[in-house]
Write an enzyme that holds these catalytic residues in place. Structure first.
Site, mmCIF file in Angstrom:
data_model
loop_
_atom_site.group_PDB
_atom_site.id
_atom_site.type_symbol
_atom_site.label_atom_id
_atom_site.label_comp_id
_atom_site.label_asym_id
_atom_site.label_seq_id
_atom_site.Cartn_x
_atom_site.Cartn_y
_atom_site.Cartn_z
ATOM 1 N N LYS A 146 -3.086 6.107 -4.044
ATOM 2 C CA LYS A 146 -4.223 6.967 -3.709
ATOM 3 C C LYS A 146 -4.113 8.349 -4.333
ATOM 4 O O LYS A 146 -3.016 8.873 -4.539
ATOM 5 C CB LYS A 146 -4.331 7.116 -2.177
ATOM 6 C CG LYS A 146 -4.307 5.800 -1.428
ATOM 7 C CD LYS A 146 -4.356 5.996 0.076
ATOM 8 C CE LYS A 146 -4.081 4.687 0.800
ATOM 9 N NZ LYS A 146 -2.655 4.331 0.794
ATOM 10 N N ASP A 172 0.840 -1.195 0.000
ATOM 11 C CA ASP A 172 0.000 0.000 0.000
ATOM 12 C C ASP A 172 0.876 1.247 0.000
ATOM 13 O O ASP A 172 1.767 1.400 0.842
ATOM 14 C CB ASP A 172 -0.900 0.002 1.239
ATOM 15 C CG ASP A 172 -1.829 1.207 1.280
ATOM 16 O OD1 ASP A 172 -2.957 1.099 0.782
ATOM 17 O OD2 ASP A 172 -1.414 2.268 1.819
ATOM 18 N N HIS A 197 -8.158 9.458 -1.485
ATOM 19 C CA HIS A 197 -7.529 9.348 -0.172
ATOM 20 C C HIS A 197 -8.393 9.913 0.953
ATOM 21 O O HIS A 197 -8.474 9.328 2.030
ATOM 22 C CB HIS A 197 -6.176 10.065 -0.211
ATOM 23 C CG HIS A 197 -5.203 9.579 0.812
ATOM 24 N ND1 HIS A 197 -3.845 9.589 0.604
ATOM 25 C CD2 HIS A 197 -5.375 9.077 2.047
ATOM 26 C CE1 HIS A 197 -3.222 9.103 1.662
ATOM 27 N NE2 HIS A 197 -4.141 8.788 2.549
ATOM 28 N N TYR A 214 2.668 9.914 0.226
ATOM 29 C CA TYR A 214 3.697 9.232 1.021
ATOM 30 C C TYR A 214 5.086 9.409 0.410
ATOM 31 O O TYR A 214 6.088 9.166 1.079
ATOM 32 C CB TYR A 214 3.429 7.728 1.105
ATOM 33 C CG TYR A 214 2.156 7.295 1.735
ATOM 34 C CD1 TYR A 214 1.288 8.185 2.350
ATOM 35 C CD2 TYR A 214 1.798 5.948 1.715
ATOM 36 C CE1 TYR A 214 0.113 7.752 2.910
ATOM 37 C CE2 TYR A 214 0.627 5.507 2.285
ATOM 38 C CZ TYR A 214 -0.223 6.412 2.874
ATOM 39 O OH TYR A 214 -1.399 5.972 3.435
#
Length: 285
Positions: free
Chosen positions: A76, A46, A107, A51
């Site tokens: 996302k 994931d 998200h 990120y």
């Protein structure tokens, strides 16, 4: 070492399958942990645009030598990009170095932008073109999920949300289940109130397992997908070794009773923490 074939697969509402145990990648500086996870047997990774780990996820999958189709990868759509979802997706695919992503999620619902339906329509189109295999949402409370159900033509395959023994979000999970949407638990171990909880520790002692394994097994028996994140190689293996034991009905009931509230706390329908960006950056969801 756990064989990847022992990790259960859950069939999504579009017929595709998702491994029930995955690895969260927020905060990872390079691909080393991901490569080790793939060696252990993880087949679900994931990531997310915010990120800044899409590049290392793609490199790890390629360096692992595994066929692309054997690794389920989620990424996302970040909050400011709801009005340019197609461009954001293409950017994520470029960073990953993939032709497609297995699961693409909105998200956060992002009330102030109010372009969820526009983002969803773009994701439906990208799915029809094969750039996405499955589409879903993340951190969507029932009002936002219902909006997608009403305005979209494809039912979300998954809703990734905070879920752990002291914050179960039963109302959100019930809405997911009623719509045929799989619940993916982020922050599945909780924060300080998870592995340190006396009830969890008691059950772990009864089973000869760690508190983290008990919590993850509790999720699996409830039919959720879990994506614990860690950069600790020992915990990486620990989090994956959760298929060779089971909790009794009494143990499940004791853990269920830890919930501090059955309904999600919201502000105008938003999840309980209004500052989504700060929360993401701090907690890595």
């Amino acid at each position: 070492m756990t064989n990847p074939t022992t990790i259960p697969l859950i069939t999504l509402n579009d017929g595709r399958q998702i491994p029930q145990v995955g690895l969260g990648t927020f905060g990872l500086p390079d691909e080393k942990v991901i490569l080790r996870a793939l060696e252990i047997g993880y087949r679900h990774i994931d990531t997310a645009q915010c990120y800044h780990t899409e590049g290392i996820v793609g490199r790890a999958v390629r360096e692992s030598g595994l066929p692309r189709e054997e690794v389920f990868v989620t990424t996302k759509l970040w909050n400011p990009d709801h009005g340019r979802a197609r461009e954001a997706l293409e950017g994520s695919l470029e960073k990953l170095g993939f032709d497609y992503v297995d699961l693409y999620l909105i998200h956060w619902p992002t009330v102030e932008l109010n372009k969820r339906a526009e983002a969803w329509a773009a994701m439906e189109q990208a799915r029809s073109e094969g750039l996405i295999r499955s589409i879903g949402v993340s951190n969507f409370t029932p009002p936002f999920l219902n909006e997608i159900l009403e305005k979209g033509t494809i039912v979300p395959a998954a809703n990734q949300m905070e879920c752990h023994p002291t914050y179960r979000q039963e109302a959100v999970e019930a809405a997911n289940t009623a719509a045929g949407v799989v619940t993916v638990a982020h922050t599945p171990l909780g924060r300080t109130d998870g592995v340190n909880n006396p009830v969890i520790q008691r059950v772990a002692a009864e089973l000869g397992r760690t508190p983290a394994q008990v919590i993850l097994r509790w999720h699996l028996q409830a039919g959720r997908v879990v994506i614990p994140k860690t950069s600790n190689l020992a915990r990486l293996e620990e989090n994956f070794a959760v298929t060779d034991f089971a909790l009794s009905a009494e143990q499940v009931a004791a853990i269920n009773a830890l919930d501090g509230g059955s309904t999600v706390s919201t502000m105008n329908g938003e999840p309980r923490l209004a500052d989504a960006k700060a929360f993401d950056e701090r907690e890595g969801i």
